[in-house]
Design a protein around this motif. Sequence first.
Motif, PDB file in Angstrom:
ATOM      1  N   SER A   1       0.836  -1.201   0.000  1.00  0.00           N
ATOM      2  CA  SER A   1       0.000   0.000   0.000  1.00  0.00           C
ATOM      3  C   SER A   1       0.868   1.247   0.000  1.00  0.00           C
ATOM      4  O   SER A   1       1.574   1.522   0.976  1.00  0.00           O
ATOM      5  N   ALA A   2       0.810   2.011  -1.070  1.00  0.00           N
ATOM      6  CA  ALA A   2       1.583   3.255  -1.149  1.00  0.00           C
ATOM      7  C   ALA A   2       1.161   4.261  -0.077  1.00  0.00           C
ATOM      8  O   ALA A   2       2.015   4.901   0.540  1.00  0.00           O
TER       9      ALA A   2
ATOM     10  N   ALA B   1       2.791   3.179   3.125  1.00  0.00           N
ATOM     11  CA  ALA B   1       4.240   3.408   3.043  1.00  0.00           C
ATOM     12  C   ALA B   1       4.564   4.886   3.228  1.00  0.00           C
ATOM     13  O   ALA B   1       5.494   5.246   3.959  1.00  0.00           O
ATOM     14  N   ASN B   2       3.790   5.749   2.578  1.00  0.00           N
ATOM     15  CA  ASN B   2       4.017   7.188   2.716  1.00  0.00           C
ATOM     16  C   ASN B   2       3.763   7.654   4.142  1.00  0.00           C
ATOM     17  O   ASN B   2       4.521   8.463   4.695  1.00  0.00           O
TER      18      ASN B   2
END
Length: 219
Positions: free
Chosen positions: A117-118, A121-122
Motif C-alpha cells: 500500500s503506497a 508506506a508514505n
Amino acid sequence: MSFDTYFPVWDKLNTEQKELISKSLITQRIEKGTIVHNGALDCTGLLLVKSGQLRTYILSDEGREITLYRLFDMDMCLLSASCIMRSIQFEVTIEAEKDTTLWIIPAEIYKIIMDKSAPVANYTNELMASRFSDVMWLMEQIMWKSLDKRVAMFLLEESSIEGTNELKITHETIANHIGSHREVITRMLRYFQGEGLVKLSRGKITILDEKGMEEIRDA
C-alpha cells in the motif's frame, strides 16, 4: 471509538488489507509501570494509543535513561517496529506512564501492508521522519540548553499534561526524563525553591511562580 476511526489511512486500504489488520489486531490494557517494548529484544509492531500515556526512552551503557518523546491518546509509535525498516537500528524502551489501552498491529503484518500500500508506506515514512525530528530536537536541547532551562521546561510541560501545578513526581523520575543524575536534579530544585519558584515536599513539587519558570525556560 474503534480502531478504524483512529488509524489515519484506514480508508485508503482495500478490503483484503482491512481484513488482514482486523484479524491480527491486538488490544492490550496495561498498567502503569509496565514495559511495552524492550529495545532490541522486541519487534512489537505499530502501537496506537487509544487512551493513556506511554514514555519512549533510551538507555546509556551506564544505565542512565533519557526520554525521547511521550505518546498520548491517538498517538502512534513506529520505533517499536523498527525491525521492519531496513537500515534503521534504533533501540528504545517503551513504558506505560499511566494505565493505558492500546492497539498493536504485529510487525510482520504491518510490513505486508506497507509493502503493498503506497498510502501506508508514505504515512510510515512521514511518521518516522516526525519521530526523528523529535529526537533531533531533544539532542539540540541536551547540547545547547543549560540544565536550569531543561528542568524548568520539563516541569512546565508536566504541569500542562497533568493540568495542575502540584506535580506528584520524584527527583529520580525527572532525572530519568532529561538524562541527568538525581543528585544534580535535587540541587537544581533546591535552588528553584530558594528563589521562590517551587515548593518541595516528599514525592511532590508545587510550581509557585509559573511566570518565573517560563522566564528561565525562555531565557
